[in-house]
Design a protein around this motif. Sequence first.
Motif, PDB file in Angstrom:
ATOM      1  N   VAL A  35       0.840  -1.205   0.000  1.00  0.00           N
ATOM      2  CA  VAL A  35       0.000   0.000   0.000  1.00  0.00           C
ATOM      3  C   VAL A  35       0.873   1.252   0.000  1.00  0.00           C
ATOM      4  N   ALA A  36       1.934   1.244   0.793  1.00  0.00           N
ATOM      5  CA  ALA A  36       2.821   2.412   0.857  1.00  0.00           C
ATOM      6  C   ALA A  36       3.482   2.673  -0.490  1.00  0.00           C
ATOM      7  N   GLU A  37       3.920   1.628  -1.161  1.00  0.00           N
ATOM      8  CA  GLU A  37       4.588   1.808  -2.449  1.00  0.00           C
ATOM      9  C   GLU A  37       3.620   2.324  -3.505  1.00  0.00           C
ATOM     10  N   ARG A  38       2.404   1.811  -3.522  1.00  0.00           N
ATOM     11  CA  ARG A  38       1.430   2.232  -4.532  1.00  0.00           C
ATOM     12  C   ARG A  38       1.006   3.684  -4.330  1.00  0.00           C
ATOM     13  N   ASN A  39       1.002   4.159  -3.103  1.00  0.00           N
ATOM     14  CA  ASN A  39       0.568   5.526  -2.813  1.00  0.00           C
ATOM     15  C   ASN A  39       1.727   6.488  -2.573  1.00  0.00           C
ATOM     16  N   LYS A  40       2.957   6.009  -2.831  1.00  0.00           N
ATOM     17  CA  LYS A  40       4.155   6.844  -2.677  1.00  0.00           C
ATOM     18  C   LYS A  40       4.247   7.419  -1.261  1.00  0.00           C
ATOM     19  N   MET A  41       4.121   6.549  -0.294  1.00  0.00           N
ATOM     20  CA  MET A  41       4.176   6.924   1.111  1.00  0.00           C
ATOM     21  C   MET A  41       5.101   5.950   1.834  1.00  0.00           C
ATOM     22  N   THR A  42       5.439   6.289   3.071  1.00  0.00           N
ATOM     23  CA  THR A  42       6.191   5.371   3.906  1.00  0.00           C
ATOM     24  C   THR A  42       5.219   4.462   4.658  1.00  0.00           C
ATOM     25  N   VAL A  43       5.743   3.363   5.151  1.00  0.00           N
ATOM     26  CA  VAL A  43       4.889   2.439   5.909  1.00  0.00           C
ATOM     27  C   VAL A  43       4.361   3.113   7.171  1.00  0.00           C
ATOM     28  N   LYS A  44       5.181   3.932   7.788  1.00  0.00           N
ATOM     29  CA  LYS A  44       4.750   4.629   9.006  1.00  0.00           C
ATOM     30  C   LYS A  44       3.619   5.598   8.710  1.00  0.00           C
ATOM     31  N   GLN A  45       3.681   6.294   7.595  1.00  0.00           N
ATOM     32  CA  GLN A  45       2.599   7.200   7.222  1.00  0.00           C
ATOM     33  C   GLN A  45       1.308   6.438   6.971  1.00  0.00           C
ATOM     34  N   VAL A  46       1.405   5.295   6.306  1.00  0.00           N
ATOM     35  CA  VAL A  46       0.209   4.478   6.061  1.00  0.00           C
ATOM     36  C   VAL A  46      -0.408   4.042   7.382  1.00  0.00           C
ATOM     37  N   GLN A  47       0.420   3.598   8.310  1.00  0.00           N
ATOM     38  CA  GLN A  47      -0.097   3.168   9.606  1.00  0.00           C
ATOM     39  C   GLN A  47      -0.762   4.311  10.359  1.00  0.00           C
ATOM     40  N   ARG A  48      -0.203   5.505  10.293  1.00  0.00           N
ATOM     41  CA  ARG A  48      -0.805   6.659  10.977  1.00  0.00           C
ATOM     42  C   ARG A  48      -2.147   7.039  10.362  1.00  0.00           C
ATOM     43  N   TYR A  49      -2.191   7.049   9.034  1.00  0.00           N
ATOM     44  CA  TYR A  49      -3.463   7.387   8.387  1.00  0.00           C
ATOM     45  C   TYR A  49      -4.547   6.370   8.724  1.00  0.00           C
ATOM     46  N   ILE A  50      -4.190   5.108   8.680  1.00  0.00           N
ATOM     47  CA  ILE A  50      -5.191   4.072   8.976  1.00  0.00           C
ATOM     48  C   ILE A  50      -5.665   4.177  10.421  1.00  0.00           C
ATOM     49  N   LYS A  51      -4.787   4.589  11.332  1.00  0.00           N
ATOM     50  CA  LYS A  51      -5.182   4.748  12.733  1.00  0.00           C
ATOM     51  C   LYS A  51      -6.222   5.848  12.911  1.00  0.00           C
ATOM     52  N   LEU A  52      -6.249   6.831  12.018  1.00  0.00           N
ATOM     53  CA  LEU A  52      -7.234   7.915  12.112  1.00  0.00           C
ATOM     54  C   LEU A  52      -8.668   7.418  11.985  1.00  0.00           C
ATOM     55  N   ASN A  53      -8.849   6.222  11.450  1.00  0.00           N
ATOM     56  CA  ASN A  53     -10.207   5.663  11.361  1.00  0.00           C
ATOM     57  C   ASN A  53     -10.788   5.359  12.728  1.00  0.00           C
ATOM     58  N   ASP A  54      -9.955   5.331  13.792  1.00  0.00           N
ATOM     59  CA  ASP A  54     -10.447   5.068  15.151  1.00  0.00           C
ATOM     60  C   ASP A  54     -10.938   6.328  15.842  1.00  0.00           C
ATOM     61  N   LEU A  55     -10.839   7.474  15.192  1.00  0.00           N
ATOM     62  CA  LEU A  55     -11.377   8.700  15.775  1.00  0.00           C
ATOM     63  C   LEU A  55     -12.903   8.704  15.688  1.00  0.00           C
ATOM     64  N   VAL A  56     -13.531   9.314  16.676  1.00  0.00           N
ATOM     65  CA  VAL A  56     -14.986   9.469  16.636  1.00  0.00           C
ATOM     66  C   VAL A  56     -15.330  10.487  15.552  1.00  0.00           C
ATOM     67  N   PRO A  57     -16.555  10.447  15.020  1.00  0.00           N
ATOM     68  CA  PRO A  57     -16.902  11.351  13.903  1.00  0.00           C
ATOM     69  C   PRO A  57     -16.669  12.830  14.200  1.00  0.00           C
ATOM     70  N   ASP A  58     -16.938  13.269  15.444  1.00  0.00           N
ATOM     71  CA  ASP A  58     -16.754  14.685  15.759  1.00  0.00           C
ATOM     72  C   ASP A  58     -15.282  15.097  15.630  1.00  0.00           C
ATOM     73  N   LEU A  59     -14.391  14.256  16.114  1.00  0.00           N
ATOM     74  CA  LEU A  59     -12.969  14.585  16.003  1.00  0.00           C
ATOM     75  C   LEU A  59     -12.491  14.488  14.550  1.00  0.00           C
ATOM     76  N   GLN A  60     -13.066  13.581  13.768  1.00  0.00           N
ATOM     77  CA  GLN A  60     -12.702  13.491  12.354  1.00  0.00           C
ATOM     78  C   GLN A  60     -13.088  14.764  11.603  1.00  0.00           C
ATOM     79  N   LYS A  61     -14.255  15.297  11.926  1.00  0.00           N
ATOM     80  CA  LYS A  61     -14.675  16.548  11.280  1.00  0.00           C
ATOM     81  C   LYS A  61     -13.742  17.696  11.647  1.00  0.00           C
ATOM     82  N   MET A  62     -13.349  17.767  12.929  1.00  0.00           N
ATOM     83  CA  MET A  62     -12.425  18.821  13.351  1.00  0.00           C
ATOM     84  C   MET A  62     -11.064  18.664  12.671  1.00  0.00           C
ATOM     85  N   MET A  63     -10.645  17.434  12.474  1.00  0.00           N
ATOM     86  CA  MET A  63      -9.377  17.191  11.790  1.00  0.00           C
ATOM     87  C   MET A  63      -9.464  17.607  10.327  1.00  0.00           C
TER      88      MET A  63
END
Length: 422
Positions: A273-301
Motif C-alpha cells: 500500500v505504501a509503495e502504490r501511494n508513494k508513502m512510507t509504511v509509518k505514514q500508512v499506519q498513521r493514516y489508517i489509525k485515524l479511522n479510530d477517531l470518533v466522527p466529531d474529532l474526524q470533522k475537526m481534523m
Amino acid sequence: MAEKKAAEKAATQQEAKTPDKVAPTSPSKEDGPKQEKSKEQEQAPKRRGRPPKADKDKAAAPAQKEAPGKKDKAVQKPAQPGKTEKAAPSAKKAEKAPKAPKPAKGAPEVKAPVQAETPAVPAGAPRPAKDEQIVYIKLSELHAFKNHPFQVRNDEEMKAMVSSVRDKGVTQPAIVRPREDGGYEIVSGHRRQKASELAGFTDMPCIVRNLTDEQAITQMVEDNTNQRENILPSERAKALKMQLEAIKHQGTREDTSGQLDPKDAGRRSNEIVAERNKMTVKQVQRYIKLNDLVPDLQKMMDAGQIKFTPAVELAYIKPKNQRYIAVAIESQQSAPSLSQAQRMRELDQKGVLNGDVIDGIMMEDKKEVDKVILTGAELSKYFGKETTPREMKDQIIKLLDDWKGQQKEVAKPEKKFPEAEK
C-alpha cells in the motif's frame, strides 16, 4: 651337289632375316640427332645446378615447359592417400570455427547489446480488453460505490467541472461494474456523474467491467487518489484501510485473478500500500489509525482545527474520552497540542482519564492569543503527499528567513558619493 644347294638356300635365308633384326639396332645418321635431342630433353629436368653457357639457350626452353609440370604435381599432391587422411581433421575444425570464434588476446571483448532491455523500436502501450466499449448509461441506473470513502462536494472545483462538462461533455468515461440488483455500481467517476447531473444531462459515457470486490476497491482508491487534488485526511484514511484489507484478502485467496503483482508476493500488505501511494509504511499506519477517531474529532481534523500528529495520538484514546475531548475543544475553541494529546493518551491507558482531567489539561498553556493556523488542505498545494509536518515547518521557516534577508537588502539606503554628483 644337293648339299651345296641346301647350304646356299640357308645362307640366302639368313641374309634375308639379318637386315630386319639389325635395322633397329643400327640407326641412320638422320635419326641419330633426333634421338640424342630427346634424351637431352628427358635428362634436362633432372639436371641440377647452373647449366653451361653454351647450353643456356637449350636449357631455357625445357625450363619453361617444366613449370606447368611442377604446378600439376603440386595440385596432385593433396590427392595422395597418406596426406588426405591428415587433412580431414583440419577440414572439420574449419567447419566448427565459425560457431565459436576466438578473439585475439590483445583485442578487447565486444559484447552484443541486449535487445530485451533496450528495444530498437518502442513497444506499444497496453490495450484494454477487446470487449470493452464506451456505452452511454442513464444516470438513474448508476449507483455509488458501497462505503465510498471520497465525498462529492459542491465546491469551486465542482463548479469548474460542471462548466467543462456542459461545454465539452464528459471526456473521460467512468468505470462501472454490473450490480446483482440491477443497474451499475460506479468504481471511478462519482464526481463526473454529479457534474453531468448538474449540467442537465440524462446519461454519461461509461466502460463496463466485470470486477471482483478486491479489484474494484483497488482501482477505486488508485483512480481517486491520482485524479483528485484535495483529499481530506479522513478520506485518505478510509481509502488506505480499504485498500489494505483488499490486498490482505487477495493474499489469502488461491486465485487472485491476476490483480496481485507477482513481485509483491511474500511482501507485507502495508508495504504494498505504501509503495502504490508513494508513502512510507509509518505514514500508512498513521493514516489508517485515524479511522479510530470518533466522527466529531474526524470533522475537526478535516477542518484543520486539529493537526494531523495530535489527531493520531487522540485515536489511541477510548471513544468515550474522545467525545469528552471533542466537547472540550468546542467549548474552549482550541485544540490540544501534541504534548497535551500524548499526556491524555498516557492517562487513558492508565485508566485515570475523565472529563475533569481533560478540561484541566486543555486549559493549560493558553496564554498565546494571536495564532496563525494553516490547514493541511492549504499546505497541500505547495507540498507533496510524502512531506511530513516537520518538513513543512522547516521549509516554511527557511523560506521566511530568505525573504527576510531580501527585505533587509531592499531596505538599505543607497550610498551617495558627493564627488560623483559633482
